[in-house]
Design a protein around this motif. Structure first.
Motif, PDB file in Angstrom:
ATOM      1  N   PHE A   1       0.884  -1.188  -0.050  1.00  0.00           N
ATOM      2  CA  PHE A   1      -0.126   0.019  -0.064  1.00  0.00           C
ATOM      3  C   PHE A   1       0.886   1.148  -0.053  1.00  0.00           C
ATOM      4  O   PHE A   1       0.500   2.151  -0.724  1.00  0.00           O
TER       5      PHE A   1
ATOM      6  N   ILE B   1      -5.319   1.299  -3.942  1.00  0.00           N
ATOM      7  CA  ILE B   1      -6.380   0.229  -3.131  1.00  0.00           C
ATOM      8  C   ILE B   1      -6.426  -1.138  -3.769  1.00  0.00           C
ATOM      9  O   ILE B   1      -6.167  -2.272  -3.521  1.00  0.00           O
TER      10      ILE B   1
ATOM     11  N   SER C   1      -3.120  -2.440  -4.767  1.00  0.00           N
ATOM     12  CA  SER C   1      -2.331  -3.006  -3.559  1.00  0.00           C
ATOM     13  C   SER C   1      -2.972  -4.578  -3.339  1.00  0.00           C
ATOM     14  O   SER C   1      -2.296  -5.593  -3.069  1.00  0.00           O
TER      15      SER C   1
END
Length: 175
Positions: free
Chosen positions: A123, A148, A151
């Motif tokens: 992240f 997001i 990740s």
């Protein structure tokens, strides 16, 4: 010590070739892309000196930048990941492990520690990468969505790669 160096050189070549040959062309509507080359930085030995960690991280990002025709974006994100790695090891790894050259893997450190290590590190890397890449805060929601989703995508690929080479070992310490 020599086997650790050779293992890491082979791991580096393998991960960079995978990134350039396969994962460079995989993405989801320009929102979710995967960068599993950072797995190499995650698996560097725990007791590696900070200066050497930053140098290896920078060179890894620079080589990826050469293949992606970007101007130091991956190098900057990898150095940021190296900084996160130092911070994460400082607060979660016991003192006697910090001096060792153990590889922080799923079998050695445990599932809970390794999942948090990989996800938060991914992240941080992706957030810095996308923030520097766009270099603006006007599309912050798009940047966060890309961070997001990428990740999650990258963490899944890294866990699959780790399960392929997973060795069941006794857990070190109570982490």
């Amino acid at each position: 010590m020599g086997s650790v160096i050779i293992k890491n050189i082979v791991r580096f070549i393998f991960v960079v070739l995978l990134q350039v040959a396969l994962f460079k062309n995989i993405g989801y509507y320009n929102v979710a892309t995967t960068y599993p080359y950072i797995f190499f930085i995650f698996l560097l030995p725990i007791g590696l000196p900070n200066l050497l960690l930053f140098l290896i991280s920078f060179l890894t990002g620079l080589i990826i930048d050469a293949f992606y025709d970007s101007v130091g974006v991956h190098a900057a994100a990898c150095v940021c990941l190296g900084l996160f790695r130092i911070f994460f090891h400082k607060i979660t790894v016991e003192v006697e492990l910090k001096e060792s050259f153990n590889t922080p893997s799923l079998g050695v450190m445990g599932t809970k520690w390794f999942l948090s290590y990989v996800f938060f590190g991914t992240f941080v890397h992706h957030f810095f990468l996308f923030l520097v890449e766009t270099f603006t805060l006007s599309n912050f929601l798009y940047t966060m969505a890309s961070t997001i989703l990428s990740s999650i995508f990258t963490t899944c690929i890294i866990l699959l790669m780790n399960l392929l080479v997973y060795k069941r070992k006794s857990r070190i310490g109570n982490i």
